[in-house]
Design an enzyme around this catalytic site. Structure first.
Site, PDB file in Angstrom:
ATOM      1  N   ASP A  13      63.257  69.452 -20.760  1.00 28.53           N
ATOM      2  CA  ASP A  13      63.195  68.490 -19.927  1.00 28.53           C
ATOM      3  C   ASP A  13      64.380  67.826 -19.831  1.00 28.53           C
ATOM      4  OD1 ASP A  13      63.214  67.597 -22.439  1.00 28.53           O
ATOM      5  OD2 ASP A  13      60.993  67.027 -22.708  1.00 28.53           O
ATOM      6  N   ASP A  17      52.376  61.609 -29.995  1.00 26.89           N
ATOM      7  CA  ASP A  17      50.898  61.999 -29.354  1.00 26.89           C
ATOM      8  C   ASP A  17      50.846  63.468 -29.074  1.00 26.89           C
ATOM      9  OD1 ASP A  17      52.929  62.582 -27.381  1.00 26.89           O
ATOM     10  OD2 ASP A  17      52.139  60.774 -25.921  1.00 26.89           O
ATOM     11  N   HIS A  26      52.758  65.494 -27.399  1.00 29.68           N
ATOM     12  CA  HIS A  26      53.398  66.175 -26.064  1.00 29.68           C
ATOM     13  C   HIS A  26      54.607  67.116 -26.509  1.00 29.68           C
ATOM     14  CE1 HIS A  26      56.274  62.366 -26.156  1.00 29.68           C
ATOM     15  NE2 HIS A  26      57.134  63.552 -26.398  1.00 29.68           N
ATOM     16  N   GLU A  55      52.444  64.943 -21.560  1.00 27.90           N
ATOM     17  CA  GLU A  55      51.951  63.893 -21.981  1.00 27.90           C
ATOM     18  C   GLU A  55      50.294  64.176 -22.082  1.00 27.90           C
ATOM     19  OE1 GLU A  55      53.487  61.601 -23.688  1.00 27.90           O
ATOM     20  OE2 GLU A  55      54.777  60.537 -22.470  1.00 27.90           O
TER      21      GLU A  55
HETATM   22  C1  GLP Z   1      60.992  63.411 -26.324  1.00 27.60           C
HETATM   23  C2  GLP Z   1      61.386  64.895 -25.829  1.00 27.60           C
HETATM   24  C3  GLP Z   1      60.412  66.092 -26.466  1.00 27.60           C
HETATM   25  C4  GLP Z   1      60.652  65.915 -28.014  1.00 27.60           C
HETATM   26  C5  GLP Z   1      59.934  64.493 -28.512  1.00 27.60           C
HETATM   27  C6  GLP Z   1      59.857  64.372 -29.977  1.00 27.60           C
HETATM   28  O1  GLP Z   1      59.612  63.001 -25.866  1.00 27.60           O
HETATM   29  N1  GLP Z   1      60.951  64.910 -24.465  1.00 27.60           N
HETATM   30  O2  GLP Z   1      60.727  67.138 -25.998  1.00 27.60           O
HETATM   31  O3  GLP Z   1      59.832  66.852 -28.633  1.00 27.60           O
HETATM   32  O4  GLP Z   1      60.924  63.538 -27.877  1.00 27.60           O
HETATM   33  O5  GLP Z   1      61.262  63.714 -30.224  1.00 27.60           O
HETATM   34  P1  GLP Z   1      61.669  63.841 -31.843  1.00 27.60           P
HETATM   35  O6  GLP Z   1      62.069  65.261 -32.186  1.00 27.60           O
HETATM   36  O7  GLP Z   1      63.037  62.696 -31.831  1.00 27.60           O
HETATM   37  O8  GLP Z   1      60.701  63.068 -32.628  1.00 27.60           O
END
Ligand code: GLP
Length: 263
Positions: free
Chosen positions: A70, A140, A142, A147
């Site tokens: 993303d 959440d 995602h 989402e």
């Molecule tokens: C963001 C990214 C996700 C990622 C998530 C969790 O929202 N778009 O792809 O998995 O964060 O991040 P973290 O690993 O920092 O908890």
């Protein structure tokens, strides 16, 4: 679904990095190994270990093509919170043999998001699909920026970020949720689950509900990560802290069946 539980974050990352390096090393076909990659804090330890192995000659990225999950909409490459910047800063710039032309990241500055996303899907298909998609998940649940209530068959497209996600991600934007872009381009849940294998990293107490929803919950668009239950090659690599909401039975089952994987 496999669930590989390690003591802590470091061991989870070590296991995941070894798993990925083995897959790349055992790929004997001429066509490239196609690797899907995430951003976030979860994969950082994996990237550090893969870089070390790459510098030591234990894994080569010469025949690896990558596709990132993303990218925020409307922030340029050179912005220190773009996912393009994150990936180069934490990973690609440190690899000794990654070919820049093999790196694919959605362009958040596009003026035609529909075409950008359709081209991305077509490019993935042109390589014969993704061999292994590594991912992380949000609190959440995602997966990428899919989402809650995103279709479980969604493809790469434009996504609205929830207020919750903007609050969580505001730690990188001066703690101001308003500064977090409101939209992003993201691969779809269907894009991820079309991959031959999916490896998702889940660590820390704050992900415990999401891990339980991924492993034990109903398959539901409310927790988009739960789509992994329908995938024939899904692996969750997690740490003890993230297991807090699993039932004791589930926890014991996976500790037992994956005991050879424990580092
Ligand atoms: C963001 C990214 C996700 C990622 C998530 C969790 O929202 N778009 O792809 O998995 O964060 O991040 P973290 O690993 O920092 O908890």
């Amino acid at each position: 679904m496999r669930v590989v539980i390690q003591d802590n974050y470091d061991k989870m990352c070590e296991w995941a990095a070894n798993y990925i390096a083995d897959k790349i090393n055992n790929h004997k076909e001429e066509r490239p190994f196609v690797l899907g990659l995430p951003t976030g804090s979860s994969p950082i330890g994996v990237y550090q270990r893969l870089v070390k192995m790459n510098k030591e000659g234990k894994v080569s990225f010469r025949n690896v093509v990558t596709f990132n999950m993303d990218e925020y909409l409307g922030i340029p490459h050179e912005h220190d919170q773009s996912y393009w910047y994150f990936m180069h800063d934490n990973f690609f710039d440190h690899l000794v043999d990654m070919k820049p032309e093999n790196i694919n990241i959605l362009n958040g500055m596009t003026d035609d998001a529909i075409k950008e996303c359709a081209d991305y899907e077509a490019k993935i298909a042109s390589y014969g699909g993704i061999d292994l998609f590594m991912g992380g998940i949000g609190v959440d649940g995602h997966l990428a920026f899919n989402e809650p209530f995103t279709s479980l068959s969604s493809r790469t497209g434009l996504r609205d970020l929830t207020t919750d996600t903007r609050i969580v991600n505001s730690r990188f934007f001066g703690n101001d949720p308003e500064k977090v872009p409101a939209q992003a381009l993201s691969v779809g849940i269907g894009t991820v689950t079309d991959s031959k294998e999916v490896l998702v990293l889940i660590s820390g107490h704050n992900k415990a509900r999401a891990l339980a929803a991924t492993v034990e919950g109903s398959v539901s668009q409310k927790w988009t990560c739960s789509a992994l239950q329908m995938h024939n090659g899904a692996i969750i690599a997690c740490d003890e802290a993230a297991c807090g909401e699993l039932t004791v039975d589930t926890y014991k089952y996976f500790l037992d069946i994956e005991r050879k994987e424990r580092l």
